[in-house]
Design an enzyme around this catalytic site. Structure first.
Site, PDB file in Angstrom:
ATOM      1  N   GLU A  28       0.809  -1.223   0.000  1.00 49.34           N
ATOM      2  CA  GLU A  28       0.000   0.000   0.000  1.00 49.34           C
ATOM      3  C   GLU A  28       0.843   1.274   0.000  1.00 49.34           C
ATOM      4  O   GLU A  28       0.657   2.149   0.855  1.00 49.34           O
ATOM      5  CB  GLU A  28      -0.992  -0.049   1.171  1.00 49.34           C
TER       6      GLU A  28
ATOM      7  N   ASN B 262       1.989  -4.445  -3.469  1.00 45.22           N
ATOM      8  CA  ASN B 262       0.575  -4.782  -3.287  1.00 45.22           C
ATOM      9  C   ASN B 262      -0.183  -3.522  -2.873  1.00 45.22           C
ATOM     10  O   ASN B 262       0.300  -2.748  -2.039  1.00 45.22           O
ATOM     11  CB  ASN B 262       0.499  -5.841  -2.163  1.00 45.22           C
TER      12      ASN B 262
ATOM     13  N   HIS C  91     -10.578  -5.313  -2.789  1.00 40.42           N
ATOM     14  CA  HIS C  91     -11.629  -5.199  -1.771  1.00 40.42           C
ATOM     15  C   HIS C  91     -12.765  -4.393  -2.400  1.00 40.42           C
ATOM     16  O   HIS C  91     -12.745  -3.166  -2.392  1.00 40.42           O
ATOM     17  CB  HIS C  91     -11.097  -4.498  -0.519  1.00 40.42           C
TER      18      HIS C  91
ATOM     19  N   GLU D 120      -6.482 -10.130  -2.354  1.00 39.44           N
ATOM     20  CA  GLU D 120      -7.299 -10.057  -1.130  1.00 39.44           C
ATOM     21  C   GLU D 120      -8.778  -9.910  -1.471  1.00 39.44           C
ATOM     22  O   GLU D 120      -9.505  -9.124  -0.850  1.00 39.44           O
ATOM     23  CB  GLU D 120      -6.839  -8.858  -0.268  1.00 39.44           C
TER      24      GLU D 120
ATOM     25  N   ASP E 138     -12.525  -9.609  -1.809  1.00 33.75           N
ATOM     26  CA  ASP E 138     -13.825  -9.718  -1.136  1.00 33.75           C
ATOM     27  C   ASP E 138     -14.751  -8.696  -1.773  1.00 33.75           C
ATOM     28  O   ASP E 138     -14.312  -7.820  -2.520  1.00 33.75           O
ATOM     29  CB  ASP E 138     -13.744  -9.612   0.396  1.00 33.75           C
TER      30      ASP E 138
HETATM   31  O1  G2I Z   1      -7.543  -4.249   6.016  1.00 35.47           O
HETATM   32  C1  G2I Z   1      -7.697  -5.344   5.158  1.00 35.47           C
HETATM   33  C2  G2I Z   1      -6.388  -5.709   4.496  1.00 35.47           C
HETATM   34  C3  G2I Z   1      -5.967  -4.603   3.548  1.00 35.47           C
HETATM   35  N1  G2I Z   1      -4.753  -4.946   2.865  1.00 35.47           N
HETATM   36  C4  G2I Z   1      -3.630  -5.362   3.674  1.00 35.47           C
HETATM   37  C5  G2I Z   1      -4.049  -6.437   4.662  1.00 35.47           C
HETATM   38  O2  G2I Z   1      -2.975  -6.762   5.506  1.00 35.47           O
HETATM   39  C6  G2I Z   1      -5.250  -6.008   5.463  1.00 35.47           C
HETATM   40  O3  G2I Z   1      -5.539  -7.060   6.389  1.00 35.47           O
HETATM   41  C7  G2I Z   1      -6.123  -6.678   7.582  1.00 35.47           C
HETATM   42  C8  G2I Z   1      -6.364  -7.894   8.447  1.00 35.47           C
HETATM   43  O4  G2I Z   1      -7.235  -8.772   7.789  1.00 35.47           O
HETATM   44  C9  G2I Z   1      -6.999  -7.445   9.765  1.00 35.47           C
HETATM   45  O5  G2I Z   1      -7.082  -8.543  10.656  1.00 35.47           O
HETATM   46  O6  G2I Z   1      -5.293  -5.774   8.238  1.00 35.47           O
HETATM   47  C10 G2I Z   1      -5.935  -5.243   9.377  1.00 35.47           C
HETATM   48  C11 G2I Z   1      -5.093  -4.130   9.960  1.00 35.47           C
HETATM   49  O7  G2I Z   1      -4.856  -3.137   9.014  1.00 35.47           O
HETATM   50  C12 G2I Z   1      -6.165  -6.357  10.388  1.00 35.47           C
HETATM   51  O8  G2I Z   1      -6.907  -5.855  11.483  1.00 35.47           O
HETATM   52  C13 G2I Z   1      -6.229  -5.846  12.689  1.00 35.47           C
HETATM   53  C14 G2I Z   1      -7.094  -5.092  13.678  1.00 35.47           C
HETATM   54  O9  G2I Z   1      -7.303  -3.765  13.184  1.00 35.47           O
HETATM   55  C15 G2I Z   1      -6.403  -5.019  14.979  1.00 35.47           C
HETATM   56  O10 G2I Z   1      -7.235  -4.392  15.935  1.00 35.47           O
HETATM   57  C16 G2I Z   1      -6.006  -6.435  15.443  1.00 35.47           C
HETATM   58  O11 G2I Z   1      -5.213  -6.359  16.607  1.00 35.47           O
HETATM   59  O12 G2I Z   1      -5.986  -7.149  13.164  1.00 35.47           O
HETATM   60  C17 G2I Z   1      -5.209  -7.129  14.337  1.00 35.47           C
HETATM   61  C18 G2I Z   1      -4.819  -8.561  14.686  1.00 35.47           C
HETATM   62  O13 G2I Z   1      -5.965  -9.351  14.907  1.00 35.47           O
END
Ligand code: G2I
Length: 494
Positions: free
Chosen positions: A167, A208, A244, A272, A274
């Site tokens: 990003e 990415n 997304h 990714e 969805d």
């Molecule tokens: O935001 C969706 C995706 C966008 N592109 C990059 C990806 O790496 C990103 O993935 C998401 C995860 O699926 C989430 O699980 O990235 C988020 C953070 O930017 C992740 O969320 C975080 C929560 O915001 C936190 O509160 C939590 O501690 O996940 C953390 C671990 O569970």
């Protein structure tokens, strides 16, 4: 793939399917013998592999404790992306202290199920520990290189690919300001790629990003960067289109955009995928989602340099969407009880399979598959303010000169609930071509176009308004755009 290995995969997957069937309850009752995880049902990974492609999913550590998720993941998918476990905040939460345990567990799962792993991600402004963001500029390069070298060396030879930089762009195609660009300018990206290549020469190296799936300012930024990296001989193998999407808004220029990147000599991966919608989901939106998923898979399959598609999470319970976009969900191919949705069947068909052997979507307790009262027509604001997207009113103001114009658009959410994440689609009069936009990303440049919110104006409260504008050239017809629809629902004008 060697025949022996393939037979071993099939045995492992048959066992996984049995485990899934034994998971009990509604799921087992509905899927034994015919479900997508059952031996008799279609299997995404087999269909994808037969086309020289793959179908992946994201998995987190907590997913590994859920036997339903692991059975489905290990059966249907052949590529895994760790959802969070290889990010900097997990792997090096304090300077020089590395923790690869969570990532290793995902890699072990992948190996046990003959899945490849997309490493995600080495350098990203988010999920970055504060010790990095607070570093003096003079120390950032060494910290970044050490992080990349240590992590990529740990996983050397075990990963299919790395999202080396995640990003890096703003919505307008300029480079995002973060601790890395502040310290090193745009050169941090080339430096990161070179460092990753030196540490693990066999991993495919990717950049990415999101909102680069269609032609537009942001994907132009990525295109120019990749073009420049290639011309300088910087190691880069691919570009990840996160994908997304909001239901009904897969960019019509996606295939053309994939093609222009592959023409630069890099691969493209859908990383990714969805496709979110207001919940409870309407039958119309679930049908549109099936069309969207098929469009994405078909766009990738149509271009030989597009290597495969990964969904972000296995099923709707594993998706990040409800936590990030209030009122939205139902974004994956599997519903709240892991029943395959119409999107799953559409993907099977796109991959050349026969979806008739998989169960048709059935209503789930949470209502994620519940039929809408009138799926064939747009819901009216008074009867169903949220089920089809949003109710809206649009006003436009055009200032034109001989060959150009600016148009300002005000959108009012006339529905009863907030809109979180929006795209306004509309038709430009013939001869008008957008060359610049503000407060939204507008793409493609002519014909039926979509204006998508930026991060700061994604949310429009009930009764609230938001505005954006664009500049366009014209060939004599400077009339305002027509046919406005907000998140797929037609707007009134005036
Ligand atoms: O935001 C969706 C995706 C966008 N592109 C990059 C990806 O790496 C990103 O993935 C998401 C995860 O699926 C989430 O699980 O990235 C988020 C953070 O930017 C992740 O969320 C975080 C929560 O915001 C936190 O509160 C939590 O501690 O996940 C953390 C671990 O569970």
């Amino acid at each position: 793939m060697a025949a022996q290995l393939r037979a071993a995969h099939r045995r492992a997957r048959a066992l996984a399917a049995l485990a899934l069937a034994a998971a009990g309850g509604l799921l087992a009752a509905a899927t034994v013998g015919s479900g997508p995880a059952g031996a008799a049902g279609p299997v995404l990974r087999d269909l994808a592999e037969a086309k020289g492609s793959y179908f992946g999913t994201a998995l987190t550590q907590s997913d590994l404790n859920n036997s339903t998720v692991t059975a489905l993941a290990g059966t249907q998918f052949d590529v895994v992306t760790p959802g969070n476990e290889m990010k900097w905040d997990t792997t090096e939460s304090s300077a020089g202290n590395f923790n690869f345990g969570p990532g290793d567990r995902i890699v072990s799962f992948a190996k046990a199920h003959s899945m490849r792993v997309r490493g995600h991600t080495l350098v990203w402004h988010s999920q970055l520990p504060s010790w990095v963001s607070n570093l003096p500029a003079a120390q950032v390069k060494a910290a970044m290189e050490n992080h990349i070298t240590t992590e990529a060396t740990h996983y050397k030879g075990q990963l299919y690919s790395w999202d080396v930089v995640n990003e890096p762009f703003n919505e307008d195609g300029t480079l995002r300001t973060d601790v890395f660009s502040n310290a090193m300018g745009s050169g941090y990206i080339a430096d990161a790629l070179r460092t990753a290549r030196a540490a693990d020469p066999s991993a495919k190296l990717y950049l990415n990003d999101y909102n680069i799936e269609g032609l537009g300012a942001k994907s132009d930024g990525m295109y120019q960067l990749v073009s420049s990296l290639k011309s300088q001989g910087v190691p880069i193998d691919g570009v990840g289109f996160e994908s997304h999407f909001i239901v009904g808004q897969v960019p019509s220029s996606m295939k053309a955009n994939i093609q222009r990147f592959t023409a630069l000599g890099v691969n493209v991966a859908i990383t990714e995928l969805d496709d979110r919608m207001p919940v409870p989901a309407s039958a119309a939106n679930l049908a549109q989602q099936a069309t969207d998923y098929a469009n994405v898979v078909n766009s990738c399959l149509a271009v030989s340099g597009c290597v495969g598609v990964s969904q972000w999470g296995v099923g709707d319970p594993d998706s990040w969407i409800p936590g990030a976009f209030s009122g939205y969900g139902a974004a994956t191919m599997y519903d709240d009880t892991y029943q395959p949705k119409a999107a799953y069947n559409a993907v099977v068909t796109a991959l050349g399979g026969n979806s008739s052997s998989s169960p048709s979507p059935s209503p789930s307790p949470s209502g994620s598959s519940s039929p809408s009262p009138s799926p064939s027509s747009s819901p009216s604001p008074s009867s169903s303010p949220t089920s089809g997207g949003a109710a809206c009113r649009v006003s436009t103001q055009v200032n034109a000169w001989n060959t150009g114009l600016t148009e300002n658009v005000t959108v009012t959410n006339t529905g009863a609930t907030a809109v979180n994440g929006w795209q306004l689609t509309f038709t430009l009069p013939a001869g008008q071509t957008v060359n610049n936009a503000w407060n939204a990303t507008v793409s493609p440049a002519s014909g039926t176009v979509g204006a998508t919110n930026l991060a700061y104006n994604a949310s429009v409260p009930a009764g609230g308004s938001t505005g954006f504008g664009f500049q366009a050239t014209h060939t004599g017809n400077a009339a305002p755009a027509t046919g406005f629809a907000l998140n797929g629902v037609a707007c009134t004008t005036g």
